[in-house]
Design an enzyme around this catalytic site. Structure first.
Site, PDB file in Angstrom:
ATOM      1  N   GLY A 257       0.830  -1.209   0.000  1.00 32.83           N
ATOM      2  CA  GLY A 257       0.000   0.000   0.000  1.00 32.83           C
ATOM      3  C   GLY A 257       0.856   1.246   0.000  1.00 32.83           C
ATOM      4  O   GLY A 257       1.918   1.287  -0.629  1.00 32.83           O
TER       5      GLY A 257
ATOM      6  N   ILE B 176       2.641   2.834   2.465  1.00 28.05           N
ATOM      7  CA  ILE B 176       3.992   2.738   3.056  1.00 28.05           C
ATOM      8  C   ILE B 176       4.814   1.716   2.264  1.00 28.05           C
ATOM      9  O   ILE B 176       5.989   1.950   1.970  1.00 28.05           O
ATOM     10  CB  ILE B 176       3.956   2.353   4.551  1.00 28.05           C
ATOM     11  CG1 ILE B 176       3.096   3.352   5.343  1.00 28.05           C
ATOM     12  CG2 ILE B 176       5.376   2.325   5.132  1.00 28.05           C
ATOM     13  CD1 ILE B 176       2.974   3.044   6.834  1.00 28.05           C
TER      14      ILE B 176
ATOM     15  N   ARG C   8      -5.117   4.427  17.065  1.00 27.30           N
ATOM     16  CA  ARG C   8      -4.373   3.268  16.554  1.00 27.30           C
ATOM     17  C   ARG C   8      -4.968   1.983  17.128  1.00 27.30           C
ATOM     18  O   ARG C   8      -5.043   0.954  16.454  1.00 27.30           O
ATOM     19  CB  ARG C   8      -2.896   3.361  16.940  1.00 27.30           C
ATOM     20  CG  ARG C   8      -2.162   4.509  16.266  1.00 27.30           C
ATOM     21  CD  ARG C   8      -0.729   4.608  16.733  1.00 27.30           C
ATOM     22  NE  ARG C   8      -0.008   5.708  16.098  1.00 27.30           N
ATOM     23  CZ  ARG C   8       0.028   6.954  16.575  1.00 27.30           C
ATOM     24  NH1 ARG C   8      -0.609   7.260  17.689  1.00 27.30           N
ATOM     25  NH2 ARG C   8       0.700   7.887  15.939  1.00 27.30           N
TER      26      ARG C   8
ATOM     27  N   HIS D 110       3.884   3.424  21.036  1.00 26.97           N
ATOM     28  CA  HIS D 110       3.579   4.288  19.895  1.00 26.97           C
ATOM     29  C   HIS D 110       2.120   4.718  19.985  1.00 26.97           C
ATOM     30  O   HIS D 110       1.243   4.150  19.376  1.00 26.97           O
ATOM     31  CB  HIS D 110       3.829   3.519  18.594  1.00 26.97           C
ATOM     32  CG  HIS D 110       3.617   4.355  17.366  1.00 26.97           C
ATOM     33  ND1 HIS D 110       4.197   5.582  17.193  1.00 26.97           N
ATOM     34  CD2 HIS D 110       2.895   4.124  16.241  1.00 26.97           C
ATOM     35  CE1 HIS D 110       3.834   6.064  16.015  1.00 26.97           C
ATOM     36  NE2 HIS D 110       3.043   5.197  15.431  1.00 26.97           N
TER      37      HIS D 110
END
Ligand code: NAD
Length: 312
Positions: free
Chosen positions: A13, A15, A92, A179
């Site tokens: 995709g 990235i 996320r 993250h």
């Protein structure tokens, strides 16, 4: 006989495509871009497009697109972006259920087809995804790491350079922890040419930049309707390059902790040295009482995510 390194990218995709471009343009090795059968055309198309760019630039690397895991056999590095990205309004962690299922399938295939690879996971929620990759593959912690700290540190560096009107080359930042919104920017280790930023910038301005860094991914999601991809890809390529060229760079990454910083059996963002042996060591730095408290809150959030994964 010397041979080129092989870098496989699971997920072709946004990235994945940028990773392929960067790896090929730096001539790190030949690249395999893999996606699900329904997206094989996209993987093959991006591969052709990049090969034609390499012809323009006179660079030696070959990119191929596929949906067949047999093609990742013999990979030196595997970078995983398979999964869905955030849309505006999502955290996320909202991606956990769908991406966990994808990660389990991907990890099984990586284990079978690329058992000696250095694996870098990017898919979110990062700390849970990289934990699952290690769990399913059973690979040593030296060979399974997550990309987040490189990106979060770079975001902070970019904001600092802009605010302080200085070259970004002189800015070095360190962001640790999970993250997510609980990430921990370490101001003592954030410097401009060795000068701690606390001496160059007011507390209020630093606090605003820290807040912007922690929400830096969301800022881009709100603008574009999907996640960032240039900087995440660049972060992972710096990790792959350090491994492939035995650079021994110190990079903030999600690493599996075995007692370092007082934590065990979880992935969290800490400085690590990446050499040709993989994650060669976790660098333990002194943290202030405040930073320790923030790291504890971050570890709690990561643990909750791992516990939620175990129930799915
Ligand atoms: N770690 C970080 O700092 C960071 C930063 C940005 C984005 N991300 C995450 O990275 C992931 C990828 O983001 P993107 O923008 O490239 O998304 P994208 O939707 O553009 O690409 C994801 C690709 O994965 C593919 N895919 C889905 N299931 C698969 C499977 N089983 N096997 C192989 N491929 C599969 C999809 O078909 C798609 O092409 C997301 O989860 C996103 O949240 C992480």
């Amino acid at each position: 006989m010397p041979k080129r390194s092989k870098i496989s990218l699971v997920g072709a995709g946004n990235i994945g495509g940028e990773l392929a471009m960067l790896a090929a343009r730096r001539e790190l090795g030949d690249v395999v871009l893999l996606d699900i059968p329904e997206k094989e055309g996209v993987a093959k198309g991006k591969a052709l497009d990049i090969n034609q760019t390499l012809a323009l630039d006179g660079l030696d690397a070959r990119v191929t697109g596929t949906s067949n895991y047999a093609d990742i056999a013999g990979s030196d590095v595997v970078i995983v972006t398979a999964g869905v990205p955030r849309k505006p309004g999502m955290s996320r962690d909202d991606l956990l259920t769908i991406n966990l299922k994808i990660m389990r399938g991907v990890a099984g295939n990586v284990k079978q087809h690329a058992p000696n690879a250095f694996v870098i996971v990017i898919s979110n929620p990062l700390d849970a995804m990289v934990y699952e990759m290690k769990k399913v593959t059973g690979f040593p912690r030296t060979h399974v790491v997550g990309m987040a700290g490189a990106l979060d540190s770079a975001r902070f560096q970019a904001f600092l350079a802009e605010e302080l009107k200085c070259s970004v080359k002189d800015v070095s930042a360190l962001v640790l922890g999970g993250h997510g919104d609980t990430m921990v920017p370490c101001l003592t280790y954030t410097t401009v040419k060795g000068i701690p930023v606390g001496q160059l910038c007011s507390k209020e301005k630093l606090a605003a930049m820290i807040e912007r860094t922690a929400k830096g991914g969301g800022e881009i999601v709100n603008l574009m309707g999907t996640s960032a991809y240039y900087a995440p890809a660049a972060g992972a390529i710096s990790m792959a390059e350090s491994y492939l060229k035995d650079q021994r760079r110190t990079i903030a990454c999600a690493a599996f902790l075995e007692g370092e910083y007082g934590y065990k059996d979880l992935y969290m963002g800490v400085p690590i040295v990446i050499s040709g042996k993989g994650m060669e060591k976790v660098v333990e730095i002194e943290l202030s009482a405040d930073e320790k408290k923030m790291l504890e809150a971050s570890a709690k959030a990561v643990r909750e995510l791992i516990e939620a994964s175990a129930k799915l």
